[in-house]
Design an enzyme around this catalytic site. Structure first.
Site, mmCIF file in Angstrom:
data_model
loop_
_atom_site.group_PDB
_atom_site.id
_atom_site.type_symbol
_atom_site.label_atom_id
_atom_site.label_comp_id
_atom_site.label_asym_id
_atom_site.label_seq_id
_atom_site.Cartn_x
_atom_site.Cartn_y
_atom_site.Cartn_z
ATOM 1 N N ILE A 267 -14.045 46.854 15.132
ATOM 2 C CA ILE A 267 -13.775 45.680 15.951
ATOM 3 C C ILE A 267 -15.041 44.853 16.019
ATOM 4 C CG2 ILE A 267 -13.072 44.803 18.205
ATOM 5 C CD1 ILE A 267 -11.539 47.330 18.709
ATOM 6 N N GLU A 268 -14.946 43.602 15.603
ATOM 7 C CA GLU A 268 -16.077 42.670 15.619
ATOM 8 C C GLU A 268 -15.802 41.573 16.649
ATOM 9 O OE1 GLU A 268 -18.891 42.549 13.802
ATOM 10 O OE2 GLU A 268 -18.597 43.936 12.128
ATOM 11 N N SER A 269 -16.737 41.374 17.561
ATOM 12 C CA SER A 269 -16.619 40.313 18.568
ATOM 13 C C SER A 269 -17.364 39.079 18.075
ATOM 14 C CB SER A 269 -17.205 40.786 19.901
ATOM 15 O OG SER A 269 -16.494 41.899 20.383
#
Length: 488
Positions: A267-269
């Site tokens: 998961i990349e913000s």
């Protein structure tokens, strides 16, 4: 008979899906009840999370185990909760300046400790055992940098395992033999969902485990969970989900953890308009992670069509903080029409606890295939270089907002101030400040230049660009981060 069985299965599936949607909707609406209020910025350090870890140590529901230390001797802890047979391992801040998910993890602890959602929490903690390793790179966090104290990227240390932090991650993964793993990161805010102006606020990836990018059950399960998380986040950030590049990187932990048999989910913000500190994205992480955990617990992910994974738009990188289109620029007496792409670079201050922005022109010319968090159509406006006001002010306090607006309207983007000794290199005032002897370089529009100029139409200045921030001179209330102070 087959028709009846199919109908029963379909009804059960729809019932579970409805429960899931209701649960995630309530998660989003009730987030503020569980948000750790002490966390407000991205600059989160090891000392900031220790009081919360100490609280968890005193709670019999949790097991807190010191699993090693960083190069500079900071404790790295594994926090476990639940009694289920399925092990879910979540690690964050492998890169020291990527703190969004770390904050969300402590929000999740608050959720697990809360009085609501008893049925959902029972379903989760009876089916799963959750293992959290927040802030894998505390030394990098201390100086808000990607790499660890050795100067290496821990996420490229899965094979050589030279860093103690990488050794810890490998050892914990192997000891748990986790069924699912969540690799939690931040990415640049300049990524967008492919062929759209929407920022890739959240990006997902089920990393490849070989160069051929084959899909086995392990990777396939990760893809299915990602499809579910995408459907949830689309409700709150429509069109703002991207799919990270899945080229195989043999040194990376995510790729290897997939190879080692754990369904790895990255998961990349990324970016979100007017959310520089990523607090709205933190909320989306909280919802996304808990939604995934819930769908793993009730095993509903198994019914998801893996083909939907490829329908998530790819990540692209075509966003600017500010995009100016079709402005007129005179060079050697000839007018040219250009687009400008401007970004803000953060410069740390206060022992890496805060920052100021330095604007830079990143690209210019035809930028019609690019986008901006803010876009201004400057058609009909001519770029006018800013000047230094001749009067010297004694202190910054002598500058008033109305005075500054008038100066900008008159074509001045710099003022001289006598006493600059005790000041930082930036000012909240919307005009650049220089010392009494400062000589303004000849203005040349180009990549890398700090953009401070005026936009004029019919011989009237309507807009100023100061340190890359666009200012409407006809508006009194405006958002402005900072201009610069030039002491030399």
């Amino acid at each position: 008979m087959k028709y009846i069985l199919h109908s029963i299965i379909l009804l059960l599936s729809l019932s579970v899906c409805a429960q899931n949607v209701t649960f995630t909707s309530q998660l989003y609406k009730g987030y503020d009840d569980y948000k750790v209020q002490e966390f407000t910025t991205r600059r989160l350090k090891h000392s900031d999370i220790q009081p919360f870890i100490e609280t968890l140590k005193s709670d019999d529901v949790y097991t807190v185990k010191r699993v090693g230390t960083s190069i500079e001797g900071r404790d790295i802890n594994l926090i476990s909760v639940g009694s289920g047979p399925v092990n879910v391992f979540l690690w964050s801040q492998m890169h020291g300046d990527e703190t969004t998910a770390t904050q969300a993890i402590f929000d999740i602890f608050n959720f697990l400790n809360g009085n609501h959602f008893k049925d959902e929490k029972e379903a989760i903690l009876s089916a799963l055992t959750l293992h959290f390793l927040p802030m894998l790179n505390p030394d990098g966090a201390e100086v808000f940098q990607r790499r660890n104290a050795l100067g290496i990227d821990i996420n490229r240390d899965a094979l050589r395992l030279q860093s103690p932090e990488g050794q810890i991650l490998k050892r914990v993964r192997d000891s748990l033999n986790a069924d699912f793993g969540f690799n939690l990161h931040d990415q640049s805010r300049y990524y967008n969902a492919e062929r759209t102006s929407k920022p890739a606020t959240i990006s997902y990836l089920a990393p490849a485990y070989n160069y051929e990018k084959e899909v086995n059950d392990v990777r396939g399960n990760a893809m299915k969970v990602i499809v579910y998380m995408n459907t949830i986040i689309q409700q709150y950030a429509p069109g703002q989900v991207g799919r990270y590049n899945d080229d195989f990187e043999p040194r990376a932990f995510g790729d290897n953890i997939q190879k080692w048999g754990t369904s790895a989910i990255l998961i990349e913000s990324g970016g979100y308009k007017n959310d520089q500190e990523k607090q709205e994205i933190r909320k989306l992480n909280y919802v996304s992670i808990l939604s995934a955990i819930y769908v793993i617990a009730n095993r509903e992910y198994k019914q998801i069509d893996i083909a939907d994974y490829e329908k998530i738009p790819k990540n692209d990188r075509k966003l600017f903080d500010l995009k100016l289109t079709e402005l007129t620029y005179n060079l050697h007496g000839t007018p040219y029409v250009l687009d400008l792409g401007i970004n803000y670079t953060e410069t740390d201050i206060k022992e890496h606890a805060d920052y100021y922005n330095v604007g830079r022109i990143i690209d210019q010319g035809d930028l019609s295939t690019y986008y901006g968090f803010d876009t201004f159509n400057a058609k009909g406006y001519t770029l006018i270089p800013g000047k230094i006001y001749t009067k010297v002010f004694k202190t910054v306090a002598d500058l008033k907002s109305k005075t500054i607006t008038k100066l900008l309207q008159q074509g001045y983007t710099y003022v001289r101030v006598l006493d600059l000794e005790d000041l930082e290199k930036f000012t909240a005032l919307p005009i650049n400040i220089v010392n009494e002897n400062y000589k303004l370089p000849e203005f040349n529009l180009g990549v890398g230049v700090n953009p401070s100029f005026l936009l004029q139409k019919d011989n009237v200045v309507h807009y100023a660009v100061v340190n890359g921030f666009l200012i409407n001179l006809n508006e009194e209330n405006r958002v402005f981060k900072n201009a610069l102070i030039f002491k030399d």
